[in-house]
Design an enzyme around this catalytic site. Sequence first.
Site, PDB file in Angstrom:
ATOM      1  N   HIS A 190       0.853  -1.193   0.000  1.00  0.00           N
ATOM      2  CA  HIS A 190       0.000   0.000   0.000  1.00  0.00           C
ATOM      3  C   HIS A 190       0.880   1.231   0.000  1.00  0.00           C
ATOM      4  O   HIS A 190       1.947   1.229   0.622  1.00  0.00           O
ATOM      5  CB  HIS A 190      -0.904   0.007   1.243  1.00  0.00           C
ATOM      6  N   ASP A 214      -7.967  -5.314   0.208  1.00  0.00           N
ATOM      7  CA  ASP A 214      -8.493  -6.170  -0.855  1.00  0.00           C
ATOM      8  C   ASP A 214      -8.140  -7.647  -0.681  1.00  0.00           C
ATOM      9  O   ASP A 214      -8.679  -8.494  -1.384  1.00  0.00           O
ATOM     10  CB  ASP A 214      -7.970  -5.688  -2.216  1.00  0.00           C
TER      11      ASP A 214
HETATM   12  N1  ACO Z   1       4.072  -7.701  -4.766  1.00  0.00           N
HETATM   13  C1  ACO Z   1       5.414  -7.672  -4.993  1.00  0.00           C
HETATM   14  N2  ACO Z   1       6.168  -6.573  -4.890  1.00  0.00           N
HETATM   15  C2  ACO Z   1       5.554  -5.422  -4.591  1.00  0.00           C
HETATM   16  C3  ACO Z   1       4.164  -5.355  -4.329  1.00  0.00           C
HETATM   17  C4  ACO Z   1       3.409  -6.548  -4.442  1.00  0.00           C
HETATM   18  N3  ACO Z   1       2.105  -6.559  -4.232  1.00  0.00           N
HETATM   19  N4  ACO Z   1       3.821  -4.081  -4.051  1.00  0.00           N
HETATM   20  C5  ACO Z   1       4.934  -3.360  -4.099  1.00  0.00           C
HETATM   21  N5  ACO Z   1       6.001  -4.171  -4.423  1.00  0.00           N
HETATM   22  C6  ACO Z   1       7.410  -3.777  -4.531  1.00  0.00           C
HETATM   23  C7  ACO Z   1       7.679  -3.085  -5.846  1.00  0.00           C
HETATM   24  O1  ACO Z   1       8.056  -4.008  -6.845  1.00  0.00           O
HETATM   25  C8  ACO Z   1       8.815  -2.165  -5.471  1.00  0.00           C
HETATM   26  O2  ACO Z   1       9.990  -2.940  -5.377  1.00  0.00           O
HETATM   27  P1  ACO Z   1      11.448  -2.288  -5.683  1.00  0.00           P
HETATM   28  O3  ACO Z   1      11.575  -1.091  -4.811  1.00  0.00           O
HETATM   29  O4  ACO Z   1      12.389  -3.391  -5.320  1.00  0.00           O
HETATM   30  O5  ACO Z   1      11.436  -1.942  -7.141  1.00  0.00           O
HETATM   31  C9  ACO Z   1       8.443  -1.730  -4.040  1.00  0.00           C
HETATM   32  O6  ACO Z   1       7.649  -2.807  -3.499  1.00  0.00           O
HETATM   33  C10 ACO Z   1       7.658  -0.431  -3.959  1.00  0.00           C
HETATM   34  O7  ACO Z   1       6.582  -0.540  -4.874  1.00  0.00           O
HETATM   35  P2  ACO Z   1       5.831   0.718  -5.466  1.00  0.00           P
HETATM   36  O8  ACO Z   1       4.967   0.279  -6.587  1.00  0.00           O
HETATM   37  O9  ACO Z   1       6.812   1.826  -5.726  1.00  0.00           O
HETATM   38  O10 ACO Z   1       5.011   1.167  -4.207  1.00  0.00           O
HETATM   39  P3  ACO Z   1       3.688   1.966  -4.230  1.00  0.00           P
HETATM   40  O11 ACO Z   1       3.548   2.615  -2.931  1.00  0.00           O
HETATM   41  O12 ACO Z   1       3.599   2.839  -5.434  1.00  0.00           O
HETATM   42  O13 ACO Z   1       2.648   0.752  -4.444  1.00  0.00           O
HETATM   43  C11 ACO Z   1       0.688  -0.441  -4.673  1.00  0.00           C
HETATM   44  C12 ACO Z   1       1.451   0.613  -3.859  1.00  0.00           C
HETATM   45  C13 ACO Z   1       0.403   0.093  -6.067  1.00  0.00           C
HETATM   46  C14 ACO Z   1      -0.628  -0.690  -3.975  1.00  0.00           C
HETATM   47  C15 ACO Z   1       1.519  -1.756  -4.765  1.00  0.00           C
HETATM   48  O14 ACO Z   1       1.860  -2.221  -3.476  1.00  0.00           O
HETATM   49  C16 ACO Z   1       0.817  -2.849  -5.572  1.00  0.00           C
HETATM   50  O15 ACO Z   1       0.895  -2.847  -6.787  1.00  0.00           O
HETATM   51  N6  ACO Z   1       0.095  -3.801  -4.876  1.00  0.00           N
HETATM   52  C17 ACO Z   1      -0.650  -4.825  -5.547  1.00  0.00           C
HETATM   53  C18 ACO Z   1      -1.999  -4.289  -6.013  1.00  0.00           C
HETATM   54  C19 ACO Z   1      -2.940  -4.045  -4.845  1.00  0.00           C
HETATM   55  O16 ACO Z   1      -3.131  -4.868  -3.969  1.00  0.00           O
HETATM   56  N7  ACO Z   1      -3.576  -2.852  -4.883  1.00  0.00           N
HETATM   57  C20 ACO Z   1      -4.561  -2.447  -3.882  1.00  0.00           C
HETATM   58  C21 ACO Z   1      -4.048  -1.350  -2.994  1.00  0.00           C
HETATM   59  S1  ACO Z   1      -5.216  -0.901  -1.783  1.00  0.00           S
HETATM   60  C22 ACO Z   1      -6.338   0.035  -2.637  1.00  0.00           C
HETATM   61  O17 ACO Z   1      -6.043   0.742  -3.550  1.00  0.00           O
HETATM   62  C23 ACO Z   1      -7.692  -0.075  -2.219  1.00  0.00           C
END
Ligand code: ACO
Length: 428
Positions: free
Chosen positions: A304, A361
Amino acid sequence: MTDTVRLEYDGKVFELPVVVGSEGEKAIDISKLRQETGLITLDYGLANTGSCYSEITFMNGEKGVLRYRGIPVEQLAEQSTFKEVAYLLINGDLPTREQLNHFSILLNDHSLVHEDMRAFYQNFPRASHPMGILSGMVNALRSFYPELQNMEEEINMTMTRLLSKVRTMAAMSYKISRGHRVVYPRPDLAYSANFLNMMFDNPVRPYVIDPDVVSALNVFWILHADHEQNCSTSAVRIVGSGRVTLYAAISAGIAALWGPLHGGANQAVVEMLQEIRRSGGDIKPFLARARDKNDPYRLMGFGHRVYKTYDPRAKIMKKMCDRLLEKLQLHDPLLDIAKELEEVALNDDYFIEHNLYPNVDFYSGIVLRTIGIPTNMFTVMFAIGRLPGWIAQWKESMDDPHWKLCRPRQIYTGPTVRDYVPLDQRGR
Ligand code: ACO
Protein backbone atom coordinates in the site's frame (compact mmCIF):
# COMPACT_ATOMS: atom_id res chain seq x y z
CA MET A 1 10.69 24.26 16.83
CA THR A 2 11.00 26.17 13.54
CA ASP A 3 7.86 26.91 11.57
CA THR A 4 9.68 27.62 8.31
CA VAL A 5 12.06 25.69 6.08
CA ARG A 6 15.02 27.50 4.56
CA LEU A 7 15.74 26.80 0.92
CA GLU A 8 19.03 28.01 -0.49
CA TYR A 9 19.12 28.30 -4.26
CA ASP A 10 21.12 30.38 -6.69
CA GLY A 11 22.79 32.32 -3.89
CA LYS A 12 19.52 33.33 -2.26
CA VAL A 13 17.71 32.01 0.82
CA PHE A 14 13.96 31.49 0.74
CA GLU A 15 11.79 30.83 3.79
CA LEU A 16 8.98 28.35 3.19
CA PRO A 17 6.25 28.08 5.83
CA VAL A 18 5.58 24.76 7.58
CA VAL A 19 1.92 23.95 8.23
CA VAL A 20 0.78 21.48 10.90
CA GLY A 21 -2.38 19.36 10.95
CA SER A 22 -4.48 18.47 14.00
CA GLU A 23 -2.64 15.13 14.39
CA GLY A 24 0.77 16.77 14.14
CA GLU A 25 1.40 15.98 10.45
CA LYS A 26 3.63 18.62 8.89
CA ALA A 27 3.99 19.97 5.37
CA ILE A 28 6.08 22.59 3.63
CA ASP A 29 3.74 25.08 2.02
CA ILE A 30 5.19 25.61 -1.45
CA SER A 31 2.28 27.55 -2.92
CA LYS A 32 4.55 30.58 -3.57
CA LEU A 33 7.60 28.50 -4.59
CA ARG A 34 7.49 29.11 -8.33
CA GLN A 35 6.55 32.74 -7.96
CA GLU A 36 9.50 33.38 -5.61
CA THR A 37 12.18 30.99 -6.87
CA GLY A 38 11.22 30.03 -10.42
CA LEU A 39 11.31 26.38 -9.35
CA ILE A 40 8.59 23.78 -9.29
CA THR A 41 8.63 20.42 -7.46
CA LEU A 42 8.73 17.04 -9.17
CA ASP A 43 6.99 14.18 -7.38
CA TYR A 44 6.03 11.08 -9.37
CA GLY A 45 2.88 9.45 -8.03
CA LEU A 46 2.45 12.57 -5.83
CA ALA A 47 3.80 10.41 -3.00
CA ASN A 48 5.16 13.43 -1.09
CA THR A 49 2.54 15.93 -2.11
CA GLY A 50 -0.36 17.13 0.02
CA SER A 51 -3.06 18.42 -2.31
CA CYS A 52 -5.45 19.92 0.23
CA TYR A 53 -6.40 20.47 3.85
CA SER A 54 -9.05 17.96 4.86
CA GLU A 55 -11.12 17.31 8.01
CA ILE A 56 -12.61 14.03 6.81
CA THR A 57 -10.28 11.08 7.26
CA PHE A 58 -7.08 10.58 9.23
CA MET A 59 -4.73 7.72 8.52
CA ASN A 60 -1.31 6.91 9.91
CA GLY A 61 0.43 4.44 7.62
CA GLU A 62 3.22 3.60 10.06
CA LYS A 63 0.91 2.78 12.96
CA GLY A 64 -2.00 1.36 10.94
CA VAL A 65 -4.55 3.95 12.07
CA LEU A 66 -7.73 4.91 10.20
CA ARG A 67 -10.39 7.28 11.53
CA TYR A 68 -13.42 8.87 9.89
CA ARG A 69 -14.10 12.35 11.30
CA GLY A 70 -11.99 11.31 14.32
CA ILE A 71 -13.80 8.02 15.04
CA PRO A 72 -11.67 4.83 14.75
CA VAL A 73 -12.83 2.62 11.89
CA GLU A 74 -12.76 -0.37 14.27
CA GLN A 75 -15.52 1.24 16.41
CA LEU A 76 -17.57 2.11 13.36
CA ALA A 77 -17.25 -1.41 11.93
CA GLU A 78 -18.32 -2.88 15.26
CA GLN A 79 -21.16 -0.54 16.19
CA SER A 80 -22.37 1.50 13.23
CA THR A 81 -24.17 1.05 9.93
CA PHE A 82 -23.02 2.08 6.46
CA LYS A 83 -25.87 4.60 6.24
CA GLU A 84 -24.78 6.25 9.48
CA VAL A 85 -21.14 6.31 8.32
CA ALA A 86 -22.18 7.91 5.03
CA TYR A 87 -23.98 10.62 6.99
CA LEU A 88 -20.95 11.09 9.26
CA LEU A 89 -18.51 11.46 6.37
CA ILE A 90 -20.66 13.87 4.40
CA ASN A 91 -21.98 15.99 7.29
CA GLY A 92 -19.11 15.82 9.79
CA ASP A 93 -20.96 14.31 12.77
CA LEU A 94 -22.96 11.20 13.57
CA PRO A 95 -26.68 11.81 12.96
CA THR A 96 -29.23 12.19 15.76
CA ARG A 97 -32.13 9.73 15.60
CA GLU A 98 -34.25 12.35 13.90
CA GLN A 99 -31.55 13.18 11.33
CA LEU A 100 -31.04 9.51 10.61
CA ASN A 101 -34.76 8.95 10.08
CA HIS A 102 -34.91 11.90 7.72
CA PHE A 103 -31.86 10.61 5.83
CA SER A 104 -33.47 7.15 5.51
CA ILE A 105 -36.65 8.69 4.10
CA LEU A 106 -34.65 10.63 1.52
CA LEU A 107 -32.66 7.55 0.51
CA ASN A 108 -35.87 5.59 0.12
CA ASP A 109 -37.57 8.35 -1.88
CA HIS A 110 -34.67 8.58 -4.33
CA SER A 111 -33.95 4.88 -4.73
CA LEU A 112 -35.77 4.38 -8.03
CA VAL A 113 -34.00 4.79 -11.34
CA HIS A 114 -35.66 6.42 -14.35
CA GLU A 115 -37.26 3.64 -16.40
CA ASP A 116 -35.64 4.98 -19.59
CA MET A 117 -32.24 4.10 -18.15
CA ARG A 118 -33.07 0.45 -18.61
CA ALA A 119 -32.73 0.90 -22.36
CA PHE A 120 -29.13 2.03 -21.90
CA TYR A 121 -28.34 -0.98 -19.76
CA GLN A 122 -29.92 -3.35 -22.18
CA ASN A 123 -27.83 -2.06 -25.07
CA PHE A 124 -24.37 -2.49 -23.56
CA PRO A 125 -22.60 -5.48 -25.10
CA ARG A 126 -22.99 -8.54 -22.85
CA ALA A 127 -19.25 -8.72 -22.15
CA SER A 128 -19.05 -5.15 -20.81
CA HIS A 129 -17.41 -4.80 -17.42
CA PRO A 130 -19.90 -3.47 -14.81
CA MET A 131 -17.39 -0.78 -13.75
CA GLY A 132 -17.36 0.70 -17.25
CA ILE A 133 -21.14 0.58 -17.34
CA LEU A 134 -21.48 2.16 -13.90
CA SER A 135 -19.06 4.97 -14.70
CA GLY A 136 -20.97 5.78 -17.91
CA MET A 137 -24.38 5.51 -16.31
CA VAL A 138 -23.53 7.75 -13.37
CA ASN A 139 -22.44 10.44 -15.80
CA ALA A 140 -25.64 9.88 -17.78
CA LEU A 141 -27.73 10.39 -14.62
CA ARG A 142 -27.23 14.12 -15.06
CA SER A 143 -29.34 14.11 -18.22
CA PHE A 144 -32.22 12.56 -16.30
CA TYR A 145 -32.02 15.03 -13.43
CA PRO A 146 -31.51 18.52 -14.84
CA GLU A 147 -30.41 21.42 -12.73
CA LEU A 148 -32.51 22.69 -9.84
CA GLN A 149 -32.85 26.38 -9.13
CA ASN A 150 -31.09 26.51 -5.81
CA MET A 151 -27.42 25.44 -5.62
CA GLU A 152 -27.59 24.19 -2.03
CA GLU A 153 -30.77 22.25 -2.75
CA GLU A 154 -29.18 20.80 -5.86
CA ILE A 155 -26.06 19.64 -4.08
CA ASN A 156 -28.00 17.95 -1.26
CA MET A 157 -30.40 16.36 -3.70
CA THR A 158 -27.62 15.13 -5.98
CA MET A 159 -25.70 13.59 -3.08
CA THR A 160 -28.76 11.72 -1.86
CA ARG A 161 -29.71 10.63 -5.36
CA LEU A 162 -26.27 9.24 -5.98
CA LEU A 163 -26.07 7.36 -2.69
CA SER A 164 -29.41 5.76 -3.28
CA LYS A 165 -29.47 5.27 -7.03
CA VAL A 166 -25.95 3.91 -7.51
CA ARG A 167 -26.94 0.99 -5.29
CA THR A 168 -30.07 0.39 -7.38
CA MET A 169 -28.12 0.78 -10.63
CA ALA A 170 -25.46 -1.70 -9.53
CA ALA A 171 -28.05 -4.37 -8.73
CA MET A 172 -29.92 -3.56 -11.94
CA SER A 173 -26.81 -4.03 -14.08
CA TYR A 174 -26.26 -7.44 -12.51
CA LYS A 175 -29.84 -8.53 -13.11
CA ILE A 176 -29.84 -7.34 -16.72
CA SER A 177 -26.45 -8.96 -17.39
CA ARG A 178 -28.02 -12.27 -16.34
CA GLY A 179 -31.14 -11.70 -18.39
CA HIS A 180 -33.23 -11.60 -15.21
CA ARG A 181 -36.14 -9.39 -14.23
CA VAL A 182 -35.04 -6.20 -12.43
CA VAL A 183 -36.01 -6.15 -8.74
CA TYR A 184 -37.19 -2.79 -7.38
CA PRO A 185 -36.03 -1.32 -4.06
CA ARG A 186 -38.34 -1.97 -1.12
CA PRO A 187 -39.29 0.76 1.37
CA ASP A 188 -39.36 -1.68 4.28
CA LEU A 189 -35.72 -2.71 3.88
CA ALA A 190 -32.67 -0.87 5.18
CA TYR A 191 -29.85 0.19 2.84
CA SER A 192 -27.71 -2.98 2.74
CA ALA A 193 -30.58 -5.47 2.99
CA ASN A 194 -32.32 -3.65 0.17
CA PHE A 195 -29.29 -4.01 -2.06
CA LEU A 196 -28.99 -7.75 -1.35
CA ASN A 197 -32.67 -8.20 -2.12
CA MET A 198 -32.36 -6.31 -5.42
CA MET A 199 -29.38 -8.49 -6.34
CA PHE A 200 -30.66 -11.90 -5.40
CA ASP A 201 -34.44 -11.98 -5.17
CA ASN A 202 -36.14 -13.73 -8.06
CA PRO A 203 -39.70 -14.87 -8.81
CA VAL A 204 -38.95 -18.57 -8.47
CA ARG A 205 -36.61 -18.33 -5.51
CA PRO A 206 -37.42 -15.46 -3.14
CA TYR A 207 -34.33 -14.18 -1.37
CA VAL A 208 -34.23 -14.83 2.35
CA ILE A 209 -32.41 -12.00 4.08
CA ASP A 210 -29.83 -13.31 6.53
CA PRO A 211 -28.87 -10.73 9.21
CA ASP A 212 -25.29 -12.10 9.32
CA VAL A 213 -24.88 -11.46 5.60
CA VAL A 214 -26.42 -7.99 5.95
CA SER A 215 -24.06 -7.12 8.77
CA ALA A 216 -21.04 -8.44 6.80
CA LEU A 217 -22.01 -6.21 3.86
CA ASN A 218 -22.40 -3.25 6.21
CA VAL A 219 -18.90 -3.78 7.56
CA PHE A 220 -17.50 -4.27 4.04
CA TRP A 221 -18.97 -0.94 2.94
CA ILE A 222 -17.94 0.88 6.15
CA LEU A 223 -14.33 -0.26 5.64
CA HIS A 224 -14.34 1.13 2.11
CA ALA A 225 -16.19 4.38 2.85
CA ASP A 226 -13.21 6.76 2.67
CA HIS A 227 -9.44 6.66 2.54
CA GLU A 228 -8.35 10.28 2.16
CA GLN A 229 -6.49 11.30 -1.02
CA ASN A 230 -6.20 7.92 -2.79
CA CYS A 231 -6.19 7.55 -6.59
CA SER A 232 -9.97 7.61 -7.18
CA THR A 233 -10.66 10.32 -4.59
CA SER A 234 -7.93 12.45 -6.13
CA ALA A 235 -9.60 11.84 -9.50
CA VAL A 236 -12.90 13.09 -8.04
CA ARG A 237 -11.20 16.18 -6.63
CA ILE A 238 -9.14 16.91 -9.74
CA VAL A 239 -12.00 16.44 -12.18
CA GLY A 240 -14.30 18.28 -9.74
CA SER A 241 -11.87 21.21 -9.62
CA GLY A 242 -12.93 22.07 -13.17
CA ARG A 243 -16.35 22.64 -11.58
CA VAL A 244 -18.05 19.77 -13.37
CA THR A 245 -21.20 18.33 -11.81
CA LEU A 246 -20.94 15.84 -8.98
CA TYR A 247 -22.16 13.14 -11.39
CA ALA A 248 -19.19 13.72 -13.72
CA ALA A 249 -16.69 13.84 -10.83
CA ILE A 250 -18.02 10.58 -9.34
CA SER A 251 -18.00 8.98 -12.78
CA ALA A 252 -14.27 9.83 -12.99
CA GLY A 253 -13.74 8.34 -9.53
CA ILE A 254 -15.41 5.09 -10.60
CA ALA A 255 -13.20 4.90 -13.69
CA ALA A 256 -10.06 5.45 -11.56
CA LEU A 257 -11.13 2.86 -9.00
CA TRP A 258 -11.46 0.20 -11.70
CA GLY A 259 -7.68 -0.22 -12.07
CA PRO A 260 -6.11 -3.42 -10.67
CA LEU A 261 -3.56 -1.44 -8.67
CA HIS A 262 -6.44 0.32 -6.91
CA GLY A 263 -10.01 -0.93 -6.35
CA GLY A 264 -9.76 -3.55 -9.08
CA ALA A 265 -7.35 -5.43 -6.79
CA ASN A 266 -10.24 -7.19 -4.99
CA GLN A 267 -11.17 -8.96 -8.24
CA ALA A 268 -7.48 -9.54 -9.06
CA VAL A 269 -6.87 -11.18 -5.64
CA VAL A 270 -9.59 -13.76 -6.11
CA GLU A 271 -8.42 -14.44 -9.67
CA MET A 272 -4.87 -14.93 -8.32
CA LEU A 273 -6.07 -17.31 -5.58
CA GLN A 274 -8.10 -19.23 -8.16
CA GLU A 275 -5.05 -19.48 -10.40
CA ILE A 276 -2.96 -20.83 -7.50
CA ARG A 277 -5.68 -23.38 -6.79
CA ARG A 278 -5.95 -24.43 -10.45
CA SER A 279 -2.21 -24.89 -10.62
CA GLY A 280 -2.30 -27.39 -7.74
CA GLY A 281 -2.20 -25.05 -4.73
CA ASP A 282 1.57 -24.53 -4.52
CA ILE A 283 2.19 -20.88 -3.58
CA LYS A 284 6.00 -20.97 -4.04
CA PRO A 285 6.13 -20.17 -7.78
CA PHE A 286 3.82 -17.20 -7.26
CA LEU A 287 5.96 -15.84 -4.43
CA ALA A 288 9.08 -16.38 -6.53
CA ARG A 289 7.58 -14.35 -9.38
CA ALA A 290 6.57 -11.54 -6.98
CA ARG A 291 10.16 -11.40 -5.65
CA ASP A 292 11.76 -11.43 -9.12
CA LYS A 293 12.94 -7.93 -10.07
CA ASN A 294 12.74 -8.79 -13.77
CA ASP A 295 9.12 -9.91 -13.56
CA PRO A 296 6.40 -7.22 -13.29
CA TYR A 297 4.17 -9.76 -11.46
CA ARG A 298 2.87 -8.58 -8.07
CA LEU A 299 1.11 -10.40 -5.30
CA MET A 300 -2.34 -8.86 -5.47
CA GLY A 301 -3.76 -7.59 -2.18
CA PHE A 302 -0.28 -6.86 -0.80
CA GLY A 303 1.35 -3.48 -0.35
CA HIS A 304 0.00 0.00 0.00
CA ARG A 305 1.24 3.48 -0.78
CA VAL A 306 0.54 4.71 2.76
CA TYR A 307 0.38 1.66 5.04
CA LYS A 308 3.79 0.33 5.88
CA THR A 309 2.25 -2.05 8.37
CA TYR A 310 -0.88 -4.24 8.40
CA ASP A 311 -3.80 -2.33 6.85
CA PRO A 312 -6.30 -1.92 9.77
CA ARG A 313 -9.15 -2.64 7.36
CA ALA A 314 -7.56 -5.95 6.34
CA LYS A 315 -7.46 -7.04 10.00
CA ILE A 316 -11.19 -6.40 10.41
CA MET A 317 -11.94 -7.98 7.02
CA LYS A 318 -10.00 -11.14 7.90
CA LYS A 319 -11.84 -11.55 11.22
CA MET A 320 -15.17 -10.92 9.55
CA CYS A 321 -14.38 -13.44 6.84
CA ASP A 322 -13.68 -16.16 9.43
CA ARG A 323 -16.80 -15.25 11.42
CA LEU A 324 -19.07 -15.21 8.36
CA LEU A 325 -17.87 -18.54 6.99
CA GLU A 326 -18.28 -20.10 10.42
CA LYS A 327 -21.79 -18.72 10.90
CA LEU A 328 -22.89 -19.84 7.46
CA GLN A 329 -21.07 -23.14 8.02
CA LEU A 330 -19.24 -22.78 4.75
CA HIS A 331 -15.70 -23.60 3.78
CA ASP A 332 -13.88 -21.68 1.05
CA PRO A 333 -10.66 -23.33 -0.15
CA LEU A 334 -9.48 -19.91 -1.39
CA LEU A 335 -9.39 -18.73 2.23
CA ASP A 336 -6.96 -21.53 3.10
CA ILE A 337 -4.69 -20.46 0.23
CA ALA A 338 -4.97 -16.80 1.26
CA LYS A 339 -4.01 -17.57 4.85
CA GLU A 340 -1.05 -19.69 3.78
CA LEU A 341 0.09 -16.98 1.37
CA GLU A 342 -0.18 -14.33 4.07
CA GLU A 343 1.74 -16.38 6.63
CA VAL A 344 4.58 -17.16 4.24
CA ALA A 345 4.77 -13.62 2.84
CA LEU A 346 4.84 -12.01 6.29
CA ASN A 347 7.92 -14.08 7.14
CA ASP A 348 9.62 -13.64 3.78
CA ASP A 349 12.67 -11.35 3.53
CA TYR A 350 11.48 -9.64 0.33
CA PHE A 351 8.08 -8.77 1.79
CA ILE A 352 9.60 -7.68 5.13
CA GLU A 353 12.20 -5.45 3.45
CA HIS A 354 9.56 -3.87 1.22
CA ASN A 355 7.03 -3.43 4.06
CA LEU A 356 4.44 -5.42 2.15
CA TYR A 357 1.43 -6.43 4.24
CA PRO A 358 -2.07 -7.52 3.23
CA ASN A 359 -4.28 -4.58 2.25
CA VAL A 360 -8.07 -4.25 2.40
CA ASP A 361 -8.49 -6.17 -0.85
CA PHE A 362 -6.74 -9.31 0.29
CA TYR A 363 -9.66 -10.82 2.21
CA SER A 364 -12.52 -8.72 0.86
CA GLY A 365 -13.02 -10.85 -2.26
CA ILE A 366 -13.59 -13.93 -0.12
CA VAL A 367 -16.19 -12.06 1.93
CA LEU A 368 -17.94 -10.98 -1.28
CA ARG A 369 -17.84 -14.53 -2.70
CA THR A 370 -19.43 -15.78 0.51
CA ILE A 371 -22.21 -13.21 0.20
CA GLY A 372 -22.79 -14.47 -3.36
CA ILE A 373 -21.43 -11.50 -5.31
CA PRO A 374 -19.98 -12.52 -8.69
CA THR A 375 -16.29 -11.70 -9.23
CA ASN A 376 -16.85 -9.08 -11.92
CA MET A 377 -19.06 -7.11 -9.50
CA PHE A 378 -16.42 -6.91 -6.74
CA THR A 379 -15.09 -3.50 -7.72
CA VAL A 380 -18.64 -2.19 -8.10
CA MET A 381 -19.15 -3.19 -4.45
CA PHE A 382 -16.07 -1.16 -3.56
CA ALA A 383 -17.45 1.79 -5.55
CA ILE A 384 -20.78 1.76 -3.66
CA GLY A 385 -18.80 1.74 -0.41
CA ARG A 386 -16.48 4.57 -1.49
CA LEU A 387 -19.31 6.78 -2.68
CA PRO A 388 -19.87 8.65 0.63
CA GLY A 389 -16.13 9.39 0.79
CA TRP A 390 -16.03 10.73 -2.77
CA ILE A 391 -19.09 12.87 -2.09
CA ALA A 392 -17.69 14.21 1.20
CA GLN A 393 -14.33 15.02 -0.42
CA TRP A 394 -15.98 16.70 -3.40
CA LYS A 395 -18.20 18.76 -1.08
CA GLU A 396 -15.22 19.75 1.04
CA SER A 397 -13.31 20.86 -2.05
CA MET A 398 -16.31 22.92 -3.23
CA ASP A 399 -16.43 24.74 0.11
CA ASP A 400 -12.64 25.13 0.45
CA PRO A 401 -11.54 28.79 0.53
CA HIS A 402 -8.14 27.65 -0.84
CA TRP A 403 -9.83 26.05 -3.87
CA LYS A 404 -8.01 26.27 -7.19
CA LEU A 405 -8.38 24.54 -10.54
CA CYS A 406 -6.03 21.52 -10.38
CA ARG A 407 -3.38 22.00 -12.97
CA PRO A 408 0.02 20.42 -12.23
CA ARG A 409 3.13 21.46 -14.10
CA GLN A 410 5.84 19.37 -15.72
CA ILE A 411 9.50 19.35 -16.63
CA TYR A 412 9.54 19.27 -20.41
CA THR A 413 12.15 16.85 -21.84
CA GLY A 414 11.08 16.76 -25.51
CA PRO A 415 12.88 18.34 -28.50
CA THR A 416 13.70 22.03 -28.36
CA VAL A 417 12.32 24.27 -31.12
CA ARG A 418 12.60 22.89 -34.68
CA ASP A 419 10.98 23.70 -38.01
CA TYR A 420 8.03 22.01 -39.62
CA VAL A 421 9.13 19.79 -42.54
CA PRO A 422 6.66 19.50 -45.47
CA LEU A 423 5.55 15.92 -46.19
CA ASP A 424 7.38 15.65 -49.55
CA GLN A 425 10.67 16.64 -47.90
CA ARG A 426 10.54 13.98 -45.15
CA GLY A 427 12.41 10.71 -45.54
CA ARG A 428 10.58 7.49 -46.37
N1 ACO B 1 4.07 -7.70 -4.77
C1 ACO B 1 5.41 -7.67 -4.99
N2 ACO B 1 6.17 -6.57 -4.89
C2 ACO B 1 5.55 -5.42 -4.59
C3 ACO B 1 4.16 -5.35 -4.33
C4 ACO B 1 3.41 -6.55 -4.44
N3 ACO B 1 2.11 -6.56 -4.23
N4 ACO B 1 3.82 -4.08 -4.05
C5 ACO B 1 4.93 -3.36 -4.10
N5 ACO B 1 6.00 -4.17 -4.42
C6 ACO B 1 7.41 -3.78 -4.53
C7 ACO B 1 7.68 -3.09 -5.85
O1 ACO B 1 8.06 -4.01 -6.84
C8 ACO B 1 8.82 -2.17 -5.47
O2 ACO B 1 9.99 -2.94 -5.38
P1 ACO B 1 11.45 -2.29 -5.68
O3 ACO B 1 11.57 -1.09 -4.81
O4 ACO B 1 12.39 -3.39 -5.32
O5 ACO B 1 11.44 -1.94 -7.14
C9 ACO B 1 8.44 -1.73 -4.04
O6 ACO B 1 7.65 -2.81 -3.50
C10 ACO B 1 7.66 -0.43 -3.96
O7 ACO B 1 6.58 -0.54 -4.87
P2 ACO B 1 5.83 0.72 -5.47
O8 ACO B 1 4.97 0.28 -6.59
O9 ACO B 1 6.81 1.83 -5.73
O10 ACO B 1 5.01 1.17 -4.21
P3 ACO B 1 3.69 1.97 -4.23
O11 ACO B 1 3.55 2.62 -2.93
O12 ACO B 1 3.60 2.84 -5.43
O13 ACO B 1 2.65 0.75 -4.44
C11 ACO B 1 0.69 -0.44 -4.67
C12 ACO B 1 1.45 0.61 -3.86
C13 ACO B 1 0.40 0.09 -6.07
C14 ACO B 1 -0.63 -0.69 -3.97
C15 ACO B 1 1.52 -1.76 -4.77
O14 ACO B 1 1.86 -2.22 -3.48
C16 ACO B 1 0.82 -2.85 -5.57
O15 ACO B 1 0.89 -2.85 -6.79
N6 ACO B 1 0.10 -3.80 -4.88
C17 ACO B 1 -0.65 -4.82 -5.55
C18 ACO B 1 -2.00 -4.29 -6.01
C19 ACO B 1 -2.94 -4.05 -4.84
O16 ACO B 1 -3.13 -4.87 -3.97
N7 ACO B 1 -3.58 -2.85 -4.88
C20 ACO B 1 -4.56 -2.45 -3.88
C21 ACO B 1 -4.05 -1.35 -2.99
S1 ACO B 1 -5.22 -0.90 -1.78
C22 ACO B 1 -6.34 0.03 -2.64
O17 ACO B 1 -6.04 0.74 -3.55
C23 ACO B 1 -7.69 -0.08 -2.22
